[in-house]
Design a protein around this motif. Structure first.
Motif, PDB file in Angstrom:
ATOM      1  N   LEU A  26       0.815  -1.212   0.000  1.00  0.00           N
ATOM      2  CA  LEU A  26       0.000   0.000   0.000  1.00  0.00           C
ATOM      3  C   LEU A  26       0.851   1.266   0.000  1.00  0.00           C
ATOM      4  CD1 LEU A  26      -2.866   1.076   0.047  1.00  0.00           C
ATOM      5  CD2 LEU A  26      -2.792   0.998   2.523  1.00  0.00           C
ATOM      6  N   LYS A  27       1.941   1.274   0.761  1.00  0.00           N
ATOM      7  CA  LYS A  27       2.824   2.440   0.824  1.00  0.00           C
ATOM      8  C   LYS A  27       3.444   2.728  -0.552  1.00  0.00           C
ATOM      9  CE  LYS A  27       6.502   4.276   3.689  1.00  0.00           C
ATOM     10  NZ  LYS A  27       7.421   4.022   4.797  1.00  0.00           N
ATOM     11  N   ARG A  29       2.126   1.890  -3.448  1.00  0.00           N
ATOM     12  CA  ARG A  29       1.046   2.347  -4.331  1.00  0.00           C
ATOM     13  C   ARG A  29       0.817   3.850  -4.166  1.00  0.00           C
ATOM     14  NH1 ARG A  29      -3.602  -2.334  -4.236  1.00  0.00           N
ATOM     15  NH2 ARG A  29      -2.174  -4.078  -4.388  1.00  0.00           N
ATOM     16  N   TRP A  30       0.833   4.321  -2.916  1.00  0.00           N
ATOM     17  CA  TRP A  30       0.664   5.752  -2.654  1.00  0.00           C
ATOM     18  C   TRP A  30       1.809   6.539  -3.265  1.00  0.00           C
ATOM     19  CZ3 TRP A  30      -3.370   8.416  -1.200  1.00  0.00           C
ATOM     20  CH2 TRP A  30      -4.395   7.790  -0.496  1.00  0.00           C
ATOM     21  N   GLY A  33       1.519   6.962  -6.950  1.00  0.00           N
ATOM     22  CA  GLY A  33       0.333   7.666  -7.421  1.00  0.00           C
ATOM     23  C   GLY A  33      -0.699   6.731  -8.025  1.00  0.00           C
ATOM     24  N   GLY A  34      -0.703   5.498  -7.582  1.00  0.00           N
ATOM     25  CA  GLY A  34      -1.652   4.499  -8.071  1.00  0.00           C
ATOM     26  C   GLY A  34      -1.006   3.529  -9.037  1.00  0.00           C
TER      27      GLY A  34
END
Length: 141
Positions: A26-27, A29-30, A33-34
């Motif tokens: 998740l980190k 992905r952030w 920017g997706g």
């Protein structure tokens, strides 16, 4: 690799993960920017994929997920979900006329309409990640 990913099959999941890597955390992905594309409208495909898409009367659409070692192009036909798993070293990406992007791997290809700026930005991101993660010599594989 073209596979039916509708069901939780550990063998197919392991094969997909070995080809394109496990999903980003998740980190990450952030920070990126997706990792997913907006909905992409399919304009043309190779014959094997076309034979799957013509089974229903829905509009043909797909989405692309970025993985550490490749991309996954997912599309639906009838009630099944199919994935075209493309490692970066086999991915060939072209921007054609009339806002069309073509993704090729071996004998499979999918052409999608890129008529919005966010789609073009997404494919630029894919090309940047591909250039960073593609091996430069056979020894790197």
């Amino acid at each position: 690799m073209l596979a039916n990913v509708s069901y939780n099959n550990k063998k197919i999941t392991a094969e997909v993960d070995s080809l394109v890597g496990k999903p980003f955390a998740l980190k990450e992905r952030w920070a990126m920017g997706g990792i997913g594309s907006p909905k992409l409208w399919i304009t043309e495909t190779s014959i094997e994929i076309r034979n799957l898409l013509i089974l229903d009367n829905n509009l043909d659409s797909c989405n692309v997920e970025i993985r550490p070692k490749g991309i996954i192009v997912r599309f639906r036909s009838l009630l099944e979900t199919f994935a075209l798993v493309i490692p970066y070293y086999k991915l060939t990406l072209f921007k054609g006329d009339a806002f069309v992007y073509s993704m090729y791997m071996d004998h499979h290809f999918i052409k999608v309409k890129a008529d919005r700026p966010n789609i073009q930005k997404f494919f630029k991101k894919v090309m940047e990640i591909k250039s960073r993660n593609t091996p430069t010599a056979l020894e790197d594989l």
